[in-house]
Design an enzyme around this catalytic site. Structure first.
Site, PDB file in Angstrom:
ATOM      1  N   ASP A  73      46.334  50.947 -26.014  1.00  0.00           N
ATOM      2  CA  ASP A  73      47.437  51.496 -26.778  1.00  0.00           C
ATOM      3  C   ASP A  73      47.865  52.905 -26.176  1.00  0.00           C
ATOM      4  O   ASP A  73      47.065  53.688 -26.177  1.00  0.00           O
ATOM      5  CB  ASP A  73      47.239  51.752 -28.157  1.00  0.00           C
ATOM      6  CG  ASP A  73      48.270  52.311 -29.061  1.00  0.00           C
ATOM      7  OD1 ASP A  73      49.287  52.610 -28.470  1.00  0.00           O
ATOM      8  OD2 ASP A  73      48.197  52.134 -30.597  1.00  0.00           O
ATOM      9  N   ASN A 100      56.315  51.510 -18.186  1.00  0.00           N
ATOM     10  CA  ASN A 100      57.427  50.542 -18.738  1.00  0.00           C
ATOM     11  C   ASN A 100      57.380  50.265 -20.173  1.00  0.00           C
ATOM     12  O   ASN A 100      58.395  50.109 -20.772  1.00  0.00           O
ATOM     13  CB  ASN A 100      57.239  49.229 -18.053  1.00  0.00           C
ATOM     14  CG  ASN A 100      58.713  48.294 -18.459  1.00  0.00           C
ATOM     15  OD1 ASN A 100      59.643  48.530 -18.266  1.00  0.00           O
ATOM     16  ND2 ASN A 100      58.064  47.133 -19.034  1.00  0.00           N
ATOM     17  N   TYR A 171      66.473  55.197 -30.160  1.00  0.00           N
ATOM     18  CA  TYR A 171      66.246  54.682 -29.014  1.00  0.00           C
ATOM     19  C   TYR A 171      66.880  55.591 -27.939  1.00  0.00           C
ATOM     20  O   TYR A 171      66.119  55.988 -27.211  1.00  0.00           O
ATOM     21  CB  TYR A 171      66.801  53.355 -29.108  1.00  0.00           C
ATOM     22  CG  TYR A 171      66.456  52.514 -27.587  1.00  0.00           C
ATOM     23  CD1 TYR A 171      65.411  52.221 -27.210  1.00  0.00           C
ATOM     24  CD2 TYR A 171      67.762  52.705 -26.649  1.00  0.00           C
ATOM     25  CE1 TYR A 171      65.280  51.534 -26.078  1.00  0.00           C
ATOM     26  CE2 TYR A 171      67.542  52.060 -25.336  1.00  0.00           C
ATOM     27  CZ  TYR A 171      66.146  51.316 -25.185  1.00  0.00           C
ATOM     28  OH  TYR A 171      66.227  50.759 -24.104  1.00  0.00           O
ATOM     29  N   LYS A 175      64.698  57.757 -24.993  1.00  0.00           N
ATOM     30  CA  LYS A 175      64.882  57.359 -23.622  1.00  0.00           C
ATOM     31  C   LYS A 175      65.541  58.573 -22.879  1.00  0.00           C
ATOM     32  O   LYS A 175      65.260  58.757 -21.867  1.00  0.00           O
ATOM     33  CB  LYS A 175      65.713  56.172 -23.445  1.00  0.00           C
ATOM     34  CG  LYS A 175      65.095  54.882 -23.782  1.00  0.00           C
ATOM     35  CD  LYS A 175      63.745  54.420 -22.920  1.00  0.00           C
ATOM     36  CE  LYS A 175      63.427  53.280 -23.255  1.00  0.00           C
ATOM     37  NZ  LYS A 175      61.810  52.927 -22.399  1.00  0.00           N
ATOM     38  N   THR A 206      66.226  39.933 -21.257  1.00  0.00           N
ATOM     39  CA  THR A 206      65.036  39.773 -21.943  1.00  0.00           C
ATOM     40  C   THR A 206      65.435  39.691 -23.462  1.00  0.00           C
ATOM     41  O   THR A 206      66.497  39.943 -23.670  1.00  0.00           O
ATOM     42  CB  THR A 206      64.148  41.041 -21.566  1.00  0.00           C
ATOM     43  OG1 THR A 206      64.662  42.146 -22.354  1.00  0.00           O
ATOM     44  CG2 THR A 206      64.001  41.144 -20.355  1.00  0.00           C
TER      45      THR A 206
END
Length: 266
Positions: A73, A100, A171, A175, A206
């Protein structure tokens, strides 16, 4: 499981490299791990679930490559330290890292739960920082062969430093922080012969790029008008960009954030 690539028996661009990939059990992480192995690298994949990691290792091994997996983790510093130590102990050193792993948290800012917000930042931002911390420390021990002591690539996003979207505040914030963190790390690590850069994908083929209730066909229709490219990028296309940033051919690239979104943020 995605199709495996055959290993380059001529050595490949990365024949003398040892690569650590976080989030290596699926999607971009798996595709990139397979791509590095196909060009001769020894690869360690890291993630929280053992089974997907084992599948990635199986893909690489079946194609003739060398890979290992570490269940960890990245929000737990002892896990990160142990994963980097395992990589160095198993393969002798760490020369390339692809950070990633991350998370997606959607919803209007006024509706977000504080615990979910904190968990999102912890995984995407703090996890990336912890990986950088221990990867850079390990790479400092490498011998400089003229092209540096190591390379690190972090996954940011076009949603962050390059554009924003309503309902994606958590998000976007996380990022954007990864992009800024990459630039700071690049400045700090350059003197050690370590290059740090980031990639900022847009929609990629994906499951993570699908909106709630959306099918791949729905996504294809949405993206036809959403960007000049008119489609999602493939996992292999993103992997190819990571491999370029990790190669000696990208030697002058320091603190760069490579946008891979088909022009959506223009």
């Amino acid at each position: 499981m995605t199709a495996s690539r055959s290993i380059d028996t001529g050595g490949g661009r990365f024949a003398d490299q040892v690569v650590l990939v976080t989030g290596g059990g699926s999607g971009i992480g798996r595709a990139t791990a397979v791509a590095f192995a196909a060009e001769g690298a020894r690869v360690v994949v890291l993630g929280r679930r053992a089974e997907p990691l084992a599948e990635t290792v199986e893909l690489i091994s079946a194609a003739g490559g060398v890979a290992d997996a570490v269940t960890a983790d990245i929000t737990v510093e002892d896990d990160v330290r142990a994963a980097v130590d395992h990589t160095v102990t198993t393969f002798g050193r760490l020369t390339i890292a692809f950070n990633n792993a991350g998370a997606v948290l959607a919803g209007p800012l006024t509706d977000l739960d504080r615990a979910a917000w904190t968990a999102n930042l912890d995984l995407t931002v703090t996890g990336t920082w912890l990986c950088l911390k221990h990867e850079i420390r390990a790479m400092r021990a490498n011998v400089d062969h003229g092209d540096g002591r190591g390379v690190i690539v972090n996954t940011a996003s076009n949603l962050g430093a390059h554009t924003v979207r309503a309902g994606m505040g958590a998000y976007v914030t996380a990022k954007a922080a990864v992009s800024a963190l990459s630039r700071v790390a690049a400045v700090e690590a350059a003197a050690d012969g370590i290059r740090v850069n980031a990639i900022s994908p847009g929609p990629v083929d994906t499951p993570m790029s699908l909106r709630p209730g959306e099918t791949p066909q729905d996504r294809a229709a949405r993206l036809r008008d959403a960007s000049p490219l008119g489609r999602a990028a493939t996992r292999d296309e993103i992997a190819s960009a990571v491999l370029w940033l990790a190669s000696p051919g990208a030697g002058p690239a320091i603190g760069h954030d490579l946008v891979l979104d088909g022009g959506a943020s223009l």
